[in-house]
Design a protein around this motif. Structure first.
Motif, PDB file in Angstrom:
ATOM      1  N   LYS A  74      32.852  37.269  35.707  1.00  0.00           N
ATOM      2  CA  LYS A  74      31.541  37.353  35.055  1.00  0.00           C
ATOM      3  C   LYS A  74      31.754  37.626  33.569  1.00  0.00           C
ATOM      4  O   LYS A  74      32.368  38.618  33.197  1.00  0.00           O
ATOM      5  N   ASP A  95      23.562  33.435  23.532  1.00  0.00           N
ATOM      6  CA  ASP A  95      23.768  32.229  24.331  1.00  0.00           C
ATOM      7  C   ASP A  95      24.730  31.288  23.610  1.00  0.00           C
ATOM      8  O   ASP A  95      24.339  30.353  22.913  1.00  0.00           O
ATOM      9  N   LYS A 111      28.075  28.591  23.271  1.00  0.00           N
ATOM     10  CA  LYS A 111      28.537  27.390  23.966  1.00  0.00           C
ATOM     11  C   LYS A 111      29.904  27.661  24.601  1.00  0.00           C
ATOM     12  O   LYS A 111      30.945  27.217  24.099  1.00  0.00           O
ATOM     13  N   GLU A 146      30.906  26.586  27.449  1.00  0.00           N
ATOM     14  CA  GLU A 146      31.435  25.449  28.203  1.00  0.00           C
ATOM     15  C   GLU A 146      32.587  24.762  27.480  1.00  0.00           C
ATOM     16  O   GLU A 146      33.552  24.313  28.110  1.00  0.00           O
ATOM     17  N   ILE A 198      31.510  26.574  35.994  1.00  0.00           N
ATOM     18  CA  ILE A 198      30.437  27.567  35.898  1.00  0.00           C
ATOM     19  C   ILE A 198      29.668  27.551  37.217  1.00  0.00           C
ATOM     20  O   ILE A 198      29.003  26.580  37.558  1.00  0.00           O
ATOM     21  N   GLU A 204      27.451  30.061  38.160  1.00  0.00           N
ATOM     22  CA  GLU A 204      26.098  30.631  38.017  1.00  0.00           C
ATOM     23  C   GLU A 204      25.870  30.986  36.556  1.00  0.00           C
ATOM     24  O   GLU A 204      26.771  31.426  35.862  1.00  0.00           O
ATOM     25  N   ARG A 205      24.656  30.760  36.092  1.00  0.00           N
ATOM     26  CA  ARG A 205      24.301  31.116  34.725  1.00  0.00           C
ATOM     27  C   ARG A 205      23.013  31.937  34.758  1.00  0.00           C
ATOM     28  O   ARG A 205      22.031  31.537  35.387  1.00  0.00           O
ATOM     29  N   ARG A 219      20.673  35.236  32.423  1.00  0.00           N
ATOM     30  CA  ARG A 219      20.315  35.690  31.085  1.00  0.00           C
ATOM     31  C   ARG A 219      21.400  36.646  30.570  1.00  0.00           C
ATOM     32  O   ARG A 219      21.571  37.741  31.061  1.00  0.00           O
ATOM     33  N   TYR A 236      24.671  36.105  30.684  1.00  0.00           N
ATOM     34  CA  TYR A 236      25.967  36.067  31.370  1.00  0.00           C
ATOM     35  C   TYR A 236      26.184  34.697  32.019  1.00  0.00           C
ATOM     36  O   TYR A 236      25.236  33.933  32.258  1.00  0.00           O
ATOM     37  N   VAL A 237      27.453  34.400  32.309  1.00  0.00           N
ATOM     38  CA  VAL A 237      27.826  33.255  33.146  1.00  0.00           C
ATOM     39  C   VAL A 237      28.866  33.729  34.148  1.00  0.00           C
ATOM     40  O   VAL A 237      29.667  34.621  33.853  1.00  0.00           O
TER      41      VAL A 237
END
Length: 360
Positions: A82, A88, A90, A92, A104, A106-107, A109, A111-112
């Motif tokens: 986590k 927010d 980038k 990725e 990824i 789960e995304r 607010r 966190y990813v």
């Protein structure tokens, strides 16, 4: 008549050769004939996955900071890693570039949640089972068991059969010990509650062997069991059983530099995530060391065996275990000998009765 004697000579020659092979190269008896221990075990793949996430989380944290991604924290768990973000960002791009094994999952607010791809988890499973079999084979060779059976059963189970070894507790102790050895620098010693407040991504909290004391240590080990050249039983300064070890030449140099820089600090000797002892570094240490911890002689011998063979990649669960006595095999051997003798006598009588002198 000449052909008869020639055939007789050839027959006797073959018979003598057969007897010689039996006596000089005896057949090794298996579990059903000698008796022994049979164990069905399963590597803990969920623990292996958790360890893999823990190993990768620090690399991920360092790379995100290097790429100037505003990260608040990186936390590993059974489901993945986590990443808590200050904004927010980038993320990725960094993952695709430096960590292609991740996706990824789960995304939310702020966190990813990153997890290994399915094919990576399958590869980890295959590698864990294969490495478990390899390490077990080395450990069992150290025990001196003749012709053990160590084979994969199904997708992720391992069958171990040890002919001639009837001590189930000893077999489980040697087979099931993870034996993950790590030497880590100690930051502080105290109660669990106080030390938990000081945890950071670079530190971890470990208990003592008897769970009476807690150590805050650096997460990155100075050396691990993979750096050992050999390990053997010895005695500590009070004459109690201990385990001494020697390091590879390359590691000895690195260990010497690390101990020289940290003279006066405690160095925790960690075995399977528990602190066995934490001696203070008094001087530069290079190629040799010793593990003490009030071991019995048998415990020291077993620890030396598993350290020489290497650490298991994960914990193992014992699904089925049994001790098979040799009585069944002994009965089968005795019945086979009786049947062979009786068959030989009946055949001899038949030949003599039918062919008279030629039969003899």
């Amino acid at each position: 008549m000449k052909n008869f004697y020639t055939n007789l000579f050839v027959f006797l020659l073959l018979w003598v050769a057969s007897v010689g092979i039996v006596f000089y190269k005896p057949v090794n008896l298996g579990l059903d004939l000698r008796g022994g221990v049979s164990i069905l075990l399963q590597p803990d793949l969920s623990y292996a996955l958790e360890q893999e996430y823990q190993r990768l989380s620090k690399d991920l944290y360092d790379k995100l900071r290097e790429e100037r991604v505003p990260v608040l924290d990186v936390l590993e768990g059974k489901e993945g890693i986590k990443v808590e973000l200050l904004e927010d960002a980038k993320i990725e791009q960094v993952i695709r570039k430096h960590f292609p094994r991740f996706e990824i999952k789960e995304r939310g607010r702020g966190y990813v949640l990153l997890a290994l791809k399915e094919q990576e988890i399958s590869a980890l499973r295959e590698g864990t089972v294969s490495q478990t079999i390899e390490v077990l084979r080395k450990r069992i060779d150290e025990l001196g068991v003749v012709q053990p059976v160590i084979t994969k059963v199904g997708q992720d189970r391992v069958l171990v059969e040890l002919p001639g070894l009837l001590d189930l507790d000893r077999a489980k102790s040697v087979i099931g010990k993870t034996a993950l050895l790590e030497l880590k620098l100690v930051v502080d010693v105290g109660s669990k509650e106080d030390l938990e407040k000081r945890l950071t991504p670079d530190l971890e909290l470990l208990p003592s062997r008897d769970n009476t004391q807690w150590f805050l240590v650096e997460k990155t080990a100075v050396i691990t069991g993979a750096d050992l050249k050999t390990a053997y039983t010895s005695q500590d300064e009070f004459g109690r059983p201990a385990v001494s070890f020697e390091l590879t030449d390359e590691t000895a140099k690195k260990f010497g530099e690390a101990t020289e820089k940290n003279i006066g600090r405690a160095l925790a000797i960690v075995l399977d995530k528990k602190v066995i002892s934490a001696p203070v570094i008094r001087s530069r240490i290079t190629n040799m060391g010793q593990i003490t911890g009030q071991f019995t002689l048998d415990e020291a011998k077993e620890l030396a065996i598993v350290l020489r063979a290497g650490a298991l990649p994960t914990k193992v669960d014992f699904l089925q275990e049994s001790v098979i006595g040799p009585s069944l095999g002994r009965d089968a051997i005795e019945q086979g000998i009786k049947a062979g003798v009786l068959g030989f006598v009946l055949l001899a009588l038949l030949l003599i009765f039918r062919y008279k002198t030629a039969g003899i």
